[in-house]
Design a protein around this motif. Structure first.
Motif, short mmCIF file in Angstrom:
data_model
loop_
_atom_site.label_atom_id
_atom_site.label_comp_id
_atom_site.label_asym_id
_atom_site.label_seq_id
_atom_site.Cartn_x
_atom_site.Cartn_y
_atom_site.Cartn_z
N THR A 91 0.81 -1.21 0.00
CA THR A 91 0.00 0.00 0.00
C THR A 91 0.85 1.27 0.00
OG1 THR A 91 -1.73 -1.19 1.18
CG2 THR A 91 -1.84 1.21 1.22
N ALA A 92 1.92 1.26 0.77
CA ALA A 92 2.72 2.47 0.93
C ALA A 92 3.33 2.95 -0.39
CB ALA A 92 3.82 2.24 1.97
N THR A 109 -6.34 -1.07 -10.10
CA THR A 109 -5.48 -1.21 -8.92
C THR A 109 -6.15 -1.99 -7.81
OG1 THR A 109 -4.25 0.02 -7.22
CG2 THR A 109 -6.27 1.03 -8.02
N GLU A 110 -5.29 -2.63 -7.02
CA GLU A 110 -5.75 -3.22 -5.77
C GLU A 110 -6.06 -2.11 -4.79
OE1 GLU A 110 -6.74 -5.69 -4.18
OE2 GLU A 110 -6.37 -7.45 -5.42
N LYS A 111 -6.67 -2.48 -3.67
CA LYS A 111 -7.00 -1.53 -2.64
C LYS A 111 -6.18 -1.83 -1.39
CE LYS A 111 -10.33 -4.58 -2.61
NZ LYS A 111 -9.29 -5.26 -3.19
N PRO A 112 -6.07 -0.90 -0.46
CA PRO A 112 -6.53 0.49 -0.54
C PRO A 112 -5.71 1.27 -1.56
CG PRO A 112 -5.25 0.16 1.46
CD PRO A 112 -5.43 -1.19 0.85
N ASP A 130 -6.65 -3.06 5.67
CA ASP A 130 -6.77 -4.15 4.71
C ASP A 130 -8.22 -4.53 4.46
OD1 ASP A 130 -6.26 -6.25 3.01
OD2 ASP A 130 -5.45 -7.58 4.53
N MET A 131 -9.01 -4.70 5.53
CA MET A 131 -10.34 -5.29 5.39
C MET A 131 -11.50 -4.29 5.37
SD MET A 131 -9.48 -8.29 4.79
CE MET A 131 -11.18 -8.75 4.47
#
Length: 386
Positions: A95-96, A114-117, A203-204
């Protein structure tokens, strides 16, 4: 039949999710089926370009799956984004690192998936959405769980009016992630370091935002408690480290329309349920329990009438009184299903709603969930706009 090639830069495919679900189970699976038919005699043919920091790992992946270990591999993201032959930038990094890379890709005029977050904070996530809109590029965020068979069956029940008025949603997610000392952990160590973007809330909660939003209604308030149950873990080299990120979160969400959702998320829980995630939905006319693949229901007319009596053993097998919802169709891999929709959106401008603004809602809920936990109070969730 005309083949139209779409070149996709995939950043982060050496990670578990980027490799297994996005490369192998999605894009390579589309190639194995002969490409994606657009319905007009054209077949869209995805060509992955593997991007990352470890050249040897990328080369090994390319060779394993029949890609060119030279032409289809790069450790230079800037050069990849400067290539006019690249149409789409996909990000499955930690994520970073994601926000900066997506900014560069938007500036280069690439479509974004893109994936999240999507970012480490709400302002960054909203800025990405604004930049993409201003650049006129198409953009999408992975929201895979709504494409799972169990939740597709649940959506079918909702659309058919099975529940009547929905009263509540109760979700249980998680499993025991080994600490890494006497058994290796199933998740990478960065997941448990806040300084590296780890934590179960970040994450969730973005997942729970779109699941609740898509199926039941927008989240209007959140009250959460995040905690770190396991304070010390061991990394991939067997060295102990302090777990600075939360490994469990317990949230209550008030939804538009009045329903209440309660979802527990934990990497420190042992599984005593049929699947790793389950949602129970209760309504005035019926109830359902949905997992990754299965969904069971109990209609009002078939609901038993238990009486509380702690002095006598239970005489009813409650779980056996539920009915299995049939498949009534073929279910593809959820990641692949959404990839195909995004590729059709890019190629044909078909409708698409899982964009960077939707991704920002997930970041917002995670941010407010953390704030709620820190301040010990319920917080409203304002509606976002660009």
């Amino acid at each position: 039949m005309t083949r139209k090639t779409v070149r996709i830069a995939m950043n982060g495919v050496t990670g578990r999710m980027g490799y297994r679900q996005h490369l192998v189970r999605s894009l390579l699976a589309i190639r194995e089926q002969g490409g994606l038919s657009l319905g007009d005699g054209t077949v869209l043919w995805p060509e992955p370009l593997l991007v990352g920091r470890r050249a040897y790992a990328l080369k090994e992946l390319a060779e394993r799956h029949g890609l060119d270990p030279v032409a289809d591999v790069s450790t230079d993201l800037d050069a990849v984004l400067a290539d006019d032959g690249v149409d789409i930038y996909f990000d499955a990094q930690v994520t970073a690192a994601r926000e900066e890379a997506i900014r560069k890709a938007i500036a280069a005029g690439k479509h974004i998936y893109t994936e999240k977050p999507t970012a480490t904070g709400l302002e960054g996530a909203l800025e990405l959405a604004r930049l993409a809109q201003a650049a006129g590029v198409k953009h999408g965020v992975v929201q895979d769980k709504i494409f799972l068979p169990g939740l597709l069956k649940l959506k079918r029940l909702i659309d058919g009016g099975f529940f009547g008025r929905i009263l509540s949603v109760r979700g249980e997610f998680g499993y025991w992630v080994f600490e890494g000392d006497w058994q290796s952990a199933q998740r990478p160590s960065w997941n448990y370091r806040a300084e590296d973007g780890g934590g179960i809330v970040v994450d969730m909660f973005p997942h729970w935002e779109y699941v609740l939003h898509e199926l039941f209604g927008a989240v209007r308030s959140v009250q959460a408690q995040a905690t770190t149950h396991i304070p010390t873990r061991w990394d991939e080299q067997g060295k102990p480290y302090e777990a600075t990120a939360d490994d469990a979160a317990y949230g209550i969400f008030q939804l538009e329309g009045g329903a209440i959702a309660q979802i527990n998320s934990s990497w420190a829980v042992r599984v005593n349920r049929d699947e790793l995630v389950e949602f129970q939905v209760d309504g005035t006319e019926g109830s359902a329990v949905a997992g990754l693949r299965k969904c069971r229901v109990q209609h009002r007319s078939a609901t038993p009438k238990p009486v509380w009596n702690p002095d006598l053993p239970a005489t009813e097998a409650f779980r056996e009184q539920w009915q299995e919802v049939p498949d009534n169709g073929e279910f593809d891999n959820g990641f692949k299903a959404q990839w195909e929709l995004f590729l059709r959106h890019v190629a044909l401008d078909e409708p698409w709603r899982w964009d960077l603004l939707a991704g920002a809602r997930g970041v917002q809920l995670a941010e407010l969930g953390w704030k709620s936990s820190a301040e010990g109070r319920r917080l409203d969730v304002p509606e976002l706009s660009l």
